[in-house]
Write a protein that holds these residues in place. Structure first.
Motif, mmCIF file in Angstrom:
data_model
loop_
_atom_site.group_PDB
_atom_site.id
_atom_site.type_symbol
_atom_site.label_atom_id
_atom_site.label_comp_id
_atom_site.label_asym_id
_atom_site.label_seq_id
_atom_site.Cartn_x
_atom_site.Cartn_y
_atom_site.Cartn_z
ATOM 1 N N ILE A 122 -0.430 -10.281 6.816
ATOM 2 C CA ILE A 122 0.375 -10.237 5.281
ATOM 3 C C ILE A 122 1.424 -9.046 5.786
ATOM 4 C CG2 ILE A 122 -1.325 -11.799 3.649
ATOM 5 C CD1 ILE A 122 -1.602 -8.893 2.835
ATOM 6 N N SER A 123 2.794 -9.320 4.844
ATOM 7 C CA SER A 123 3.573 -8.116 4.763
ATOM 8 C C SER A 123 3.020 -6.862 3.912
ATOM 9 C CB SER A 123 4.908 -9.330 4.281
ATOM 10 O OG SER A 123 4.380 -8.826 3.142
ATOM 11 N N GLN A 124 4.186 -5.999 5.235
ATOM 12 C CA GLN A 124 3.692 -5.025 3.782
ATOM 13 C C GLN A 124 4.116 -4.059 2.398
ATOM 14 O OE1 GLN A 124 4.905 -1.609 6.367
ATOM 15 N NE2 GLN A 124 6.256 -0.790 4.704
ATOM 16 N N LYS A 125 4.657 -4.970 2.487
ATOM 17 C CA LYS A 125 5.210 -5.546 0.970
ATOM 18 C C LYS A 125 3.968 -6.347 0.459
ATOM 19 C CE LYS A 125 9.029 -7.820 -2.178
ATOM 20 N NZ LYS A 125 9.529 -8.446 -2.579
ATOM 21 N N GLN A 126 3.277 -7.132 0.904
ATOM 22 C CA GLN A 126 2.216 -8.189 -0.195
ATOM 23 C C GLN A 126 1.087 -6.617 -0.222
ATOM 24 O OE1 GLN A 126 2.185 -11.264 2.581
ATOM 25 N NE2 GLN A 126 2.501 -12.609 1.013
ATOM 26 N N LEU A 127 0.608 -5.932 0.990
ATOM 27 C CA LEU A 127 -0.049 -5.262 0.945
ATOM 28 C C LEU A 127 0.342 -4.692 -0.358
ATOM 29 C CD1 LEU A 127 -2.692 -3.833 2.010
ATOM 30 C CD2 LEU A 127 -1.290 -3.213 3.896
ATOM 31 N N ALA A 128 1.958 -3.653 -0.301
ATOM 32 C CA ALA A 128 1.634 -2.588 -1.186
ATOM 33 C C ALA A 128 1.610 -3.825 -3.026
ATOM 34 C CB ALA A 128 3.167 -2.201 -1.254
ATOM 35 N N GLN A 129 1.894 -4.890 -3.251
ATOM 36 C CA GLN A 129 1.434 -5.192 -4.585
ATOM 37 C C GLN A 129 0.529 -5.441 -4.582
ATOM 38 O OE1 GLN A 129 4.012 -8.491 -4.005
ATOM 39 N NE2 GLN A 129 6.266 -8.239 -4.263
ATOM 40 N N GLN A 130 -0.850 -6.176 -3.806
ATOM 41 C CA GLN A 130 -2.144 -6.236 -4.054
ATOM 42 C C GLN A 130 -3.045 -4.225 -4.169
ATOM 43 O OE1 GLN A 130 -3.148 -8.221 -0.164
ATOM 44 N NE2 GLN A 130 -3.199 -9.887 -1.739
ATOM 45 N N LEU A 138 -16.219 8.323 1.138
ATOM 46 C CA LEU A 138 -15.363 7.602 2.024
ATOM 47 C C LEU A 138 -14.522 8.601 3.594
ATOM 48 C CD1 LEU A 138 -13.194 5.258 0.261
ATOM 49 C CD2 LEU A 138 -15.299 4.942 1.513
ATOM 50 N N GLU A 139 -14.394 9.974 3.199
ATOM 51 C CA GLU A 139 -14.262 11.073 4.150
ATOM 52 C C GLU A 139 -15.522 11.187 4.688
ATOM 53 O OE1 GLU A 139 -12.962 14.402 1.583
ATOM 54 O OE2 GLU A 139 -10.960 12.798 1.526
ATOM 55 N N MET A 140 -16.691 10.966 4.156
ATOM 56 C CA MET A 140 -17.743 11.030 5.241
ATOM 57 C C MET A 140 -17.851 10.527 5.909
ATOM 58 S SD MET A 140 -21.050 12.540 2.146
ATOM 59 C CE MET A 140 -20.776 11.608 1.656
ATOM 60 N N HIS A 141 -17.669 8.843 6.311
ATOM 61 C CA HIS A 141 -17.124 7.987 6.601
ATOM 62 C C HIS A 141 -15.985 8.039 7.502
ATOM 63 C CE1 HIS A 141 -21.308 6.234 5.500
ATOM 64 N NE2 HIS A 141 -21.094 6.265 4.621
ATOM 65 N N GLY A 142 -14.528 9.040 7.648
ATOM 66 C CA GLY A 142 -14.002 9.496 8.217
ATOM 67 C C GLY A 142 -12.823 7.971 7.650
ATOM 68 N N SER A 143 -12.781 7.838 6.418
ATOM 69 C CA SER A 143 -11.920 7.154 5.578
ATOM 70 C C SER A 143 -12.032 8.324 4.615
ATOM 71 C CB SER A 143 -12.431 5.066 5.774
ATOM 72 O OG SER A 143 -11.321 4.806 5.042
ATOM 73 N N THR A 144 -10.644 7.671 3.642
ATOM 74 C CA THR A 144 -9.918 7.827 2.319
ATOM 75 C C THR A 144 -9.988 5.923 1.077
ATOM 76 O OG1 THR A 144 -7.474 6.963 2.352
ATOM 77 C CG2 THR A 144 -8.633 9.282 3.557
ATOM 78 N N ARG A 145 -10.400 6.608 0.030
ATOM 79 C CA ARG A 145 -10.417 5.726 -0.661
ATOM 80 C C ARG A 145 -8.493 4.671 -0.595
ATOM 81 N NH1 ARG A 145 -7.850 4.610 -5.681
ATOM 82 N NH2 ARG A 145 -6.114 5.931 -5.439
ATOM 83 N N ILE A 146 -7.339 4.982 -0.730
ATOM 84 C CA ILE A 146 -6.680 4.200 -0.009
ATOM 85 C C ILE A 146 -6.322 3.653 1.008
ATOM 86 C CG2 ILE A 146 -4.281 4.376 0.637
ATOM 87 C CD1 ILE A 146 -4.891 4.988 -2.792
ATOM 88 N N LEU A 175 1.300 4.749 4.594
ATOM 89 C CA LEU A 175 -0.380 4.298 5.482
ATOM 90 C C LEU A 175 -0.306 3.048 6.354
ATOM 91 C CD1 LEU A 175 -3.144 3.989 5.044
ATOM 92 C CD2 LEU A 175 -2.602 2.030 2.786
ATOM 93 N N VAL A 176 0.498 2.791 6.816
ATOM 94 C CA VAL A 176 0.241 1.263 7.827
ATOM 95 C C VAL A 176 0.807 2.204 8.780
ATOM 96 C CG1 VAL A 176 1.405 -0.832 8.693
ATOM 97 C CG2 VAL A 176 1.065 -0.750 6.365
ATOM 98 N N ASP A 177 2.059 3.218 9.023
ATOM 99 C CA ASP A 177 2.216 4.025 10.038
ATOM 100 C C ASP A 177 0.801 4.521 10.288
ATOM 101 O OD1 ASP A 177 5.166 3.116 9.669
ATOM 102 O OD2 ASP A 177 5.715 4.781 8.912
ATOM 103 N N ARG A 178 0.453 4.803 9.360
ATOM 104 C CA ARG A 178 -0.836 6.263 10.044
ATOM 105 C C ARG A 178 -1.530 4.944 10.583
ATOM 106 N NH1 ARG A 178 -0.072 8.447 5.378
ATOM 107 N NH2 ARG A 178 -1.622 7.307 4.200
ATOM 108 N N MET A 179 -2.196 3.586 10.341
ATOM 109 C CA MET A 179 -3.333 2.592 9.934
ATOM 110 C C MET A 179 -3.479 2.135 11.446
ATOM 111 S SD MET A 179 -4.379 1.265 6.471
ATOM 112 C CE MET A 179 -5.749 0.190 7.497
ATOM 113 N N GLU A 180 -1.322 1.660 12.539
ATOM 114 C CA GLU A 180 -1.149 1.379 13.569
ATOM 115 C C GLU A 180 -1.409 2.939 14.160
ATOM 116 O OE1 GLU A 180 2.376 -1.277 15.143
ATOM 117 O OE2 GLU A 180 3.131 0.433 13.898
ATOM 118 N N ARG A 181 -0.923 3.512 13.495
ATOM 119 C CA ARG A 181 -1.199 4.681 15.204
ATOM 120 C C ARG A 181 -2.845 5.536 15.445
ATOM 121 N NH1 ARG A 181 -1.070 10.069 11.966
ATOM 122 N NH2 ARG A 181 -2.857 9.666 11.691
ATOM 123 N N ASP A 182 -4.046 5.159 14.597
ATOM 124 C CA ASP A 182 -5.142 4.949 14.426
ATOM 125 C C ASP A 182 -5.854 4.017 15.264
ATOM 126 O OD1 ASP A 182 -5.083 7.733 14.077
ATOM 127 O OD2 ASP A 182 -5.717 7.128 11.489
#
Length: 143
Positions: A51-59, A28-36, A70-77
């Motif tokens: 969905i809520s952040q809590k739902q995402l964490a649970q899933q 995934l790093e070769m595609h600019g991402s991570t597993r998480i 993670l959500v902070d980084r994804m929002e920044r990106d």
């Protein structure tokens, strides 16, 4: 000494999980991402509504603080944005942006290829047994 670590289910599954995780991350790093990030993109993509952040964490089976970072980084990106919950203004929902949807769609084949690679030459009935055993292991841990 009767105990054999090399045949201990906990050791074998942990070692295998680490190898699978490390290799998938590398791909995934070769595609600019991570597993998480890929897992989060997947769950947000298949969600029919934000969905809520809590739902995402649970899933994702991760702790709330890890999901928040993670959500902070994804929002920044520019991959996700937060939207107000119309029923509770204090709570925010998370949804993919158009850029996030594109990344999710672009990365899904990487996940499918990796899954196919892992399961290559394993008969379907053995995969079913394997998944059944893993689910039972998880159930045993919860008891």
């Amino acid at each position: 000494m009767a105990f054999d670590l090399l045949n201990c289910i906990a050791f074998v599954t942990s070692s295998t999980s680490k190898n699978v995780t490390d290799d998938f991350n590398r791909r995934l790093e070769m595609h600019g991402s991570t597993r998480i990030q890929w897992i989060a993109l997947y769950f947000l993509y298949v969600a029919e509504v934000p969905i809520s952040q809590k739902q995402l964490a649970q899933q994702m089976n991760i702790q709330a603080p890890s999901a928040a970072r993670l959500v902070d980084r994804m929002e920044r990106d520019g991959l996700v944005d937060r939207v107000e919950n119309p029923e509770d203004k204090r709570m925010k929902f998370i949804r993919l942006t158009e850029a996030g949807k594109k990344v999710a769609v672009d990365l899904m084949p990487v996940g499918q290829y990796f899954s196919d690679l892992l399961l290559r030459d394993i008969p379907e009935h053995e995969i079913e047994i394997f998944l059944k055993v893993l689910n039972q292991l998880n159930q045993n841990i919860k008891e």
